[in-house]
Write an enzyme that holds these catalytic residues in place. Structure first.
Site, short mmCIF file in Angstrom:
data_model
loop_
_atom_site.label_atom_id
_atom_site.label_comp_id
_atom_site.label_asym_id
_atom_site.label_seq_id
_atom_site.Cartn_x
_atom_site.Cartn_y
_atom_site.Cartn_z
N HIS A 39 -1.34 -1.59 -4.36
CA HIS A 39 -2.47 -0.90 -3.41
C HIS A 39 -2.72 0.24 -3.40
CE1 HIS A 39 -6.06 -2.13 -1.06
NE2 HIS A 39 -5.49 -1.07 -0.18
N MET A 57 -11.27 -5.69 5.96
CA MET A 57 -10.42 -4.52 6.89
C MET A 57 -10.26 -5.42 8.12
SD MET A 57 -9.81 -2.18 4.70
CE MET A 57 -8.98 -1.36 5.96
N ASP A 73 -4.86 3.62 -1.71
CA ASP A 73 -5.93 3.81 -0.85
C ASP A 73 -6.54 5.40 -1.46
OD1 ASP A 73 -5.98 1.67 1.17
OD2 ASP A 73 -3.80 2.07 1.30
N MET A 106 -12.34 4.27 -0.67
CA MET A 106 -12.69 4.67 0.94
C MET A 106 -13.39 6.03 0.93
SD MET A 106 -9.65 3.11 3.03
CE MET A 106 -8.54 3.18 1.51
N SER A 124 0.77 -1.04 -0.07
CA SER A 124 0.06 -0.12 0.06
C SER A 124 1.08 1.19 -0.06
CB SER A 124 -0.78 0.07 1.31
OG SER A 124 -1.33 1.41 1.56
N MET A 173 -9.08 8.08 -0.36
CA MET A 173 -9.87 8.76 0.87
C MET A 173 -10.17 9.86 0.63
SD MET A 173 -7.34 7.10 3.83
CE MET A 173 -6.71 5.47 4.01
N HIS A 213 -8.54 0.81 -3.84
CA HIS A 213 -9.38 0.65 -2.81
C HIS A 213 -9.85 2.02 -2.53
CE1 HIS A 213 -9.37 -0.42 1.85
NE2 HIS A 213 -10.53 -0.04 1.25
N ASP A 254 -6.43 -6.30 4.77
CA ASP A 254 -5.74 -4.96 4.76
C ASP A 254 -5.87 -4.38 6.11
OD1 ASP A 254 -5.15 -2.45 4.20
OD2 ASP A 254 -6.68 -1.89 2.71
C1 DX5 Z 1 -6.09 1.68 5.78
C2 DX5 Z 1 -5.72 1.56 4.42
C3 DX5 Z 1 -4.68 0.57 4.22
C4 DX5 Z 1 -3.36 1.15 4.84
C5 DX5 Z 1 -2.58 -0.27 5.37
O1 DX5 Z 1 -7.36 2.38 5.72
O2 DX5 Z 1 -6.80 0.87 3.44
O3 DX5 Z 1 -4.37 -0.22 2.79
O4 DX5 Z 1 -2.46 1.70 3.95
O5 DX5 Z 1 -1.45 0.15 5.98
P1 DX5 Z 1 -0.64 -0.79 7.14
O6 DX5 Z 1 -0.43 -2.08 6.39
O7 DX5 Z 1 0.45 -0.03 7.48
O8 DX5 Z 1 -1.68 -1.03 8.16
ZN ZN Z 2 -6.41 -0.15 1.60
#
Ligand code: DX5
Ligand code: ZN
Length: 220
Positions: free
Chosen positions: A34, A138, A36, A69, A9, A38, A67, A176
């Site tokens: 990956h 998650m 993220d 969010m 990620s 947000m 991903h 994740d």
């Molecule tokens: C959290 C994200 C993850 C995050 C994971 O909301 O969806 O993908 O980057 O990071 P680590 O592996 O550090 O928990």
């Molecule tokens: Zn993620």
């Protein structure tokens, strides 16, 4: 058994050197990147938009696992697909019309995933499981990298795996949040097929060594 895939990620990478960071994890053995996304509404953080995904697509040789969010994911599916997403995962908590959203993602020839927050029951995917390509469990509350892994999610991963097996379809089971060398074995034993790892990889000194360490644990 299919090869377990590792998806770094980039949330925890050094964004000043994003291109190099991606090349480095690819060289170290990443199976997908990956990303993220947000929005500051569904989760209390704001990160990456389609423009950055588009830039990453230009240099990455592996799949982009996006991903989302974000609230109203429907509004942005086309943007992320056009930017180069290969897998688009939405959160079931954000979408009242998941069938339609999955249809849209798949109509572009992309893989459609559904993600569940730790407290969201697996029953929320019961009636859509035959449509999805991936289920993302998650193991932290989404929003930030570097959070503590919630161990009780192992039970949920196991149940999700059973649900998947009953379908007879090839559905990926992604995990994740807080995944590290010390818990990766349990997660794989529970049934995970894609491991997202942020801080564990990007905060390590040597990415190649970290990948070797993790592969040895999950394959050994
Ligand atoms: C959290 C994200 C993850 C995050 C994971 O909301 O969806 O993908 O980057 O990071 P680590 O592996 O550090 O928990
Ligand atoms: Zn993620």
């Amino acid at each position: 058994m299919n090869k377990i895939q590792i998806a770094p990620s980039i949330l925890s990478c050094n964004f000043l050197h994003l291109g190099q960071e991606i090349k480095d994890v690819e060289e170290a053995g990443a199976d997908m990147i990956h990303i993220d996304v947000m929005d500051g509404h569904f989760v209390p953080n704001i990160t990456i938009g389609p423009m950055v995904v588009e830039a990453i697509k230009k240099i990455s040789k592996i799949s982009l696992d996006v991903h989302l969010m974000i609230e109203n994911p429907d509004m942005y599916i086309n943007n992320f697909v056009d930017a180069g997403a290969d897998i688009v995962t939405i959160h079931v908590e954000t979408d009242s019309h998941i069938f339609r959203t999955i249809e849209v993602i798949k109509s572009h020839g992309k893989k459609a995933g559904v993600s569940l927050n730790p407290s969201t029951p697996l029953s929320s995917v019961e009636y859509i499981i035959n449509e999805v390509d991936l289920i993302l469990i998650m193991t932290v509350n989404p929003g930030f990298g570097g959070q503590k892994y919630i161990r009780s999610m192992e039970k949920k991963i196991k149940k999700a795996k059973e649900m998947i097996e009953k379908t007879g379809r090839a559905i990926d089971l992604e995990v994740d949040g807080g995944i590290k060398a010390q818990n990766v074995k349990k997660v794989v034993e529970a049934g995970a097929s894609i491991l997202v790892m942020g801080t564990e990889i990007f905060h390590s000194k040597n990415y190649k060594e970290k990948f070797l360490e993790i592969r040895k644990i999950i394959e050994g």
